[in-house]
Design a protein around this motif. Structure first.
Motif, PDB file in Angstrom:
ATOM      1  N   SER A  15      41.029  38.993  48.214  1.00 55.02           N
ATOM      2  CA  SER A  15      39.786  38.999  47.205  1.00 55.02           C
ATOM      3  C   SER A  15      39.301  37.407  46.967  1.00 55.02           C
ATOM      4  CB  SER A  15      40.102  39.909  46.043  1.00 55.02           C
ATOM      5  OG  SER A  15      39.488  39.518  44.871  1.00 55.02           O
ATOM      6  N   SER A  18      38.110  35.596  49.497  1.00 59.60           N
ATOM      7  CA  SER A  18      36.823  36.003  50.167  1.00 59.60           C
ATOM      8  C   SER A  18      35.818  34.673  49.214  1.00 59.60           C
ATOM      9  CB  SER A  18      36.175  37.155  49.947  1.00 59.60           C
ATOM     10  OG  SER A  18      36.400  37.528  48.703  1.00 59.60           O
ATOM     11  N   ILE A 145      38.324  44.930  45.196  1.00 56.42           N
ATOM     12  CA  ILE A 145      37.858  45.588  46.062  1.00 56.42           C
ATOM     13  C   ILE A 145      36.331  45.187  46.438  1.00 56.42           C
ATOM     14  CG2 ILE A 145      37.177  47.963  46.897  1.00 56.42           C
ATOM     15  CD1 ILE A 145      39.554  49.115  45.607  1.00 56.42           C
ATOM     16  N   TRP A 146      35.596  45.061  45.175  1.00 59.95           N
ATOM     17  CA  TRP A 146      34.286  44.899  45.268  1.00 59.95           C
ATOM     18  C   TRP A 146      33.950  43.389  45.711  1.00 59.95           C
ATOM     19  CZ3 TRP A 146      30.812  48.385  46.069  1.00 59.95           C
ATOM     20  CH2 TRP A 146      30.727  49.441  45.593  1.00 59.95           C
ATOM     21  N   ILE A 149      33.915  43.095  49.471  1.00 59.44           N
ATOM     22  CA  ILE A 149      33.002  44.013  50.212  1.00 59.44           C
ATOM     23  C   ILE A 149      31.665  43.182  50.030  1.00 59.44           C
ATOM     24  CG2 ILE A 149      31.513  46.054  49.980  1.00 59.44           C
ATOM     25  CD1 ILE A 149      34.124  47.588  49.036  1.00 59.44           C
ATOM     26  N   VAL A 153      29.111  41.473  52.869  1.00 61.89           N
ATOM     27  CA  VAL A 153      27.764  41.780  53.046  1.00 61.89           C
ATOM     28  C   VAL A 153      27.034  40.422  53.058  1.00 61.89           C
ATOM     29  CG1 VAL A 153      25.781  42.785  51.885  1.00 61.89           C
ATOM     30  CG2 VAL A 153      27.848  43.824  52.023  1.00 61.89           C
TER      31      VAL A 153
END
Lengths: 297, 362, 263
Positions: A15, A18, A145-146, A149, A153
């Motif tokens: 996380s 990213s 988590i988000w 993700i 994207v």
């Protein structure tokens, strides 16, 4: 460290990584094209977080819309910086561009201190970010988590732009040979502007997601993430977009794991990253995916 | 050479004059102003040293704050009285040699010189691997190393007392000592810059390939410039420690390097005297502008102090300089007796046989 | 084999390639003491690469370079220069921020014996050495006719004068072998004629061995005793100017195959 803790740290590292990846792409894209380090990129990241904050708190814009506005606004800021400060020194010695970038970075940070103050502000992250999940013994917050993700994207969109659109092709062409591209009739300045816009938009997204993860924002919030993302870009091979992504995850994992393995090293968590930066510069300055450039005599 | 002899006399007179001014200032100006003056002199040392590597050798370092930190901690460890050391390191004891001794006042110049040696050794350790890199990469590597030094200062409690820092360093850095060090720095650096070694460094700055082809071992000359620069950074850090009487990691943060960068760019990269004069003026100006950051009450209106205002102005200044006035105030020129004579003296002294007007040429 | 009998400089089947592209392959060459040899060939033939191999800018992948019988392959450029091989550059690499005099003095630096400390403190030993170096540099500037411009910034000079500064700078390194990379480029015919005279003059005066790359055939044919022709990184001919002028291989290399048929 048992498996559950390891798994949890792995997710935390991914996380964090990213976010570094989002920020690292901006460094690497600008370096790929202009061969200079945009020191102000870490402050663009901060501007992104603050823009979202103001859209939410002052204008009471719904969260997704606020984020979108903030990303656009920050992209504009990035382009403006290039136009006003970097373009005039484009043909000057490279050292001048670097000094200018250091100056711009300090300018934005202090402008932040002067206008919004040094006191950190509490960032309101949306509900779904703060929900907590339990998977067996592993506890994961929504943010953890988000963030990856959303990052994936955004990275997919960015890859599409760079590798599948005309402007993306122009960007890649400029980074290969700026003069030849100019001779082919491409408006190089425009391509550079788009590059700054795209890099800054990703930095803004990174800043907003960062603020969701660490909801205290301040004018100097970008400094350390900026250096770590820059390290990520170097590790991945500066100039290489896939390299920046890989580097981001590597740096995120190194940072999280250093502290997880030995809590006594927590004071050194920034130092470890700088060590990685220095070691890579000295041992393999081209990073994992970068190519060597030989100077012509 | 009579001309050279005359210049030496002029220089000696000028140095004497500076000390007289320092004495007058010390006796008639208040302590606050004198603190600023001393800070200015310390900045002269740091800036002149920084200009040697950045402006003369053309190797862009972003690390002087780290080397200043080395000098600062060295002087702190050497000069702090033993009983004060026990008081400061109350959680973990200070490491051995420093725990049991401290230097007395007469040895202060030695301590400062050793601070310089610490800075020079640091520069050697950082320089050997990183000076193989160029441009941006070198800048980043030196920055990274400096940050590592600061991280170590924050964590090596038995040596540095961590983030709390070291308090109670005796305040021996008076105006005369600061001035003496500043003069030594300027003279040695400008001698060096005008010497064969300085020319070799400048040739490396202008064209590495050609310099190497003319028989200059480029790496060695970069390293020489870097180590000398590190020495003066260490000296400046050591004097700073004694002036403030406290050292802590935050004192030697990147903003120190940033200030030095503005100074040498404003003074004209490559000009030793330009760096020196700008450093002193910049410190005074920076202090004079302090009021914009403190609360002001004008009649019934309270204006709160705005922190960061000065740095905002300075950053803007740096960017504007880069865009519009890249050569800085002095360019690569030096303020020298030749220049003074050609400006203010009788003009018939400029013919054949006199020294040129730019020290680059002399 | 190439390093025998009187050759001051010898290249023994030297090859260099960049990223798979062969720039120079199996290049043999010897230079006798006191010779004045021309190295010619079409653009991109690998002439400058040969210079870069000799002076250590490039390290050959195969082959060896000998200087006075000593293997200098892989030496750093500054060591090569100190050993006695000086060069000029095709694209002129003057130290533009330095004065003309300082440019020349840079080449004297490697001869300096005083330490940096002695220089920083202006100790008498250093001052004396500096004085000697200055005198020597001024003499050289006088030789190339630039004494009046000694204190001018090198970057501000016109092209032809910059070329002369470059030659003076190379001479200041006290070389035995001088490599001149297109010394006449950008000069007008009159300047070229003076340059030819100058090159021959310094060779005799300093006892130099000279290898030069040049496109100006009048210059090459006029002063070189021997000419080597290189194309696509390979030697295609060697001989006296007369031999080279009539060599069909050389003509075809310069003018292309078709021209050769009509020649």
């Amino acid at each position: 460290m048992n498996a559950a803790v390891f798994f949890q740290q792995l997710i935390n590292g991914m996380s964090l990584g990213s976010l570094y990846a989002l920020l690292a792409i901006g460094y690497t894209m600008v370096y790929g094209i202009l061969r200079f380090i945009n020191f102000a990129h870490s402050d663009i990241f901060m501007v992104g977080a603050y823009s979202a904050f103001f859209f939410i708190v002052i204008f009471r814009v719904p969260w997704p819309l606020a984020a979108a506005f903030a990303v656009c606004l920050t992209a504009l800021v990035g382009v403006t910086i290039d136009r006003v400060a970097y373009r005039p020194v484009r043909d000057a010695p490279r050292i001048s561009a670097l000094i200018t970038a250091v100056g711009v970075s300090s300018f934005i940070e202090n402008l932040g201190l002067v206008t919004v103050g040094a006191r950190p502000k509490a960032f309101e992250s949306p509900q779904f970010m703060s929900r907590v999940f339990h998977i067996g013994p592993v506890t994961i917050t929504g943010v953890a988590i988000w963030v990856p993700i959303m990052t994936f994207v955004l990275l997919a969109v960015m890859m599409y732009v760079v590798y599948r659109t005309k402007i993306g092709m122009a960007m890649r062409s400029v980074s290969t040979d700026i003069e030849a591209t100019r001779l082919m009739g491409v408006d190089v300045d425009k391509v550079i502007s788009y590059t700054f816009a795209l890099g800054s938009a990703l930095a803004a997204a990174g800043g907003i997601l960062w603020a969701c993860k660490y909801p205290k924002i301040s004018p100097l919030m970008g400094v350390y993430p900026g250096w770590k993302a820059f390290t990520a870009a170097v590790v991945g091979g500066i100039g290489s977009i896939p390299g920046a992504m890989i580097g981001g995850f590597i740096i995120g994992l190194i940072e999280v794991m250093t502290v997880a393995i030995s809590p006594g090293l927590s004071g050194y968590r920034d130092g470890v990253i700088f060590l990685v930066l220095v070691v890579f510069l000295l041992v393999r300055p081209t990073g994992i995916l970068g190519e060597t450039l030989k100077e012509k005599v | 050479m009579p001309d050279k002899f005359r210049k030496t006399i002029l220089t000696v007179i000028f140095i004497g004059f500076l000390f007289v001014v320092a004495w007058l200032a010390d006796n008639y100006l208040d302590e606050y102003v004198m603190r600023v003056v001393r800070t200015g002199l310390i900045y002269v040392i740091a800036a002149v040293g920084y200009n040697l590597i950045n402006g003369i050798a053309g190797q862009f370092s972003l690390g002087p704050n780290g080397f200043m930190a080395l000098g600062g901690y060295m002087v702190a460890l050497l000069m702090l009285p033993v009983e004060q050391k026990e008081f400061v390191w109350f959680l973990q004891p200070l490491i051995w040699p420093f725990r049991v001794f401290s230097l007395t006042k007469p040895f202060f110049p030695l301590a400062v010189a050793l601070g310089g040696v610490a800075g020079a050794l640091g520069a050697l350790v950082v320089g050997v691997p990183s000076l193989r890199l160029r441009g941006d990469y070198l800048a980043i590597a030196t920055f990274g190393f400096s940050q590592i030094i600061i991280v170590l200062a924050n964590n090596l409690i038995p040596v540095t007392n961590g983030a709390l820092g070291i308090k109670g360093i005796p305040e021996y850095a008076n105006v005369y000592r600061c001035l003496a060090w500043a003069i030594v720095t300027v003279i040695i650096t400008s001698n060096l810059a005008n010497s064969s070694y300085g020319r070799a460094m400048k040739s490396v700055r202008d064209d590495e390939v050609a310099a190497e082809a003319m028989g200059i071992p480029i790496f060695r000359h970069k390293l020489l410039a870097f180590v000398v620069s590190g020495f003066f950074a260490g000296v400046a850090g050591g004097l700073m420690a004694s002036l403030i009487t406290t050292v802590s990691p935050s004192l030697f943060s990147f903003s120190m390097t940033f200030n030095l960068l503005i100074i040498i760019v404003l003074g004209g990269l490559g000009s030793t005297t330009g760096s020196a004069i700008t450093a002193f003026a910049f410190t005074l100006l920076s202090e004079a502008l302090r009021f914009v950051e403190s609360p002001i009450t004008i009649g019934p209106i309270d204006i709160p102090g705005i922190a960061g205002m000065r740095m905002l102005v300075f950053s803007l200044l740096l960017v504007l300089l880069m865009i519009f006035y890249r050569r800085g105030l002095f360019g690569k020129k030096e303020l020298s007796w030749d220049w003074v004579v050609s400006r203010f003296g009788n003009s018939n002294r400029q013919g054949v046989g006199t020294w040129p007007h730019k020290t680059e040429q002399s | 084999m190439a390093s025998q009998n009187g050759a001051i400089l010898a290249l023994d089947s030297v090859s260099v390639s960049f990223g798979g592209l062969v720039a120079v392959s199996d290049f043999d060459f010897t230079l006798g003491k006191g010779e004045l040899v021309g190295l010619i060939g079409p653009n991109g033939a690998g002439k400058t690469t040969v210079f870069n191999i000799i002076t250590g800018q490039y390290e050959p992948v195969r082959g060896k370079v000998f200087f006075r019988g000593r293997d200098i392959t892989g030496w750093r450029p500054d060591r090569v220069t100190c050993a006695g091989i000086a060069r000029t550059f095709q694209n002129m690499r003057l130290f533009e921020g330095l004065t003309v005099l300082d440019n020349v003095l840079v080449s004297r630096h490697s001869k300096l014996r005083s330490s940096m400390l002695a220089a920083a403190l202006n100790l008498p030993g250093y001052v004396r050495e500096e004085q000697v170096a200055r005198t020597k540099a001024m003499e050289l500037l006088d030789r190339v006719g630039l004494m009046d411009l000694a204190y001018t910034e090198a970057g501000s000079l016109p092209y032809g004068q910059q070329r002369r500064v470059e030659i003076a700078r190379a001479l200041a390194a006290d070389p035995e072998v001088l490599l001149l990379d297109e010394p006449a480029a950008g000069m007008n015919p009159e300047e070229t004629a003076r340059l030819m005279e100058f090159i021959c003059g310094v060779r005799d005066e300093f006892g130099l061995t000279i290898l030069l790359i040049e496109h100006d055939m009048k210059l090459v044919m006029g002063i070189c005793e021997r000419i080597r022709v290189i194309d696509y990184g390979m030697s295609i001919a060697e001989g006296t100017p007369e031999e080279i002028q009539g060599n069909p291989k050389v003509i075809s290399a310069y003018l292309g195959e078709e021209a050769c048929e009509y020649a």
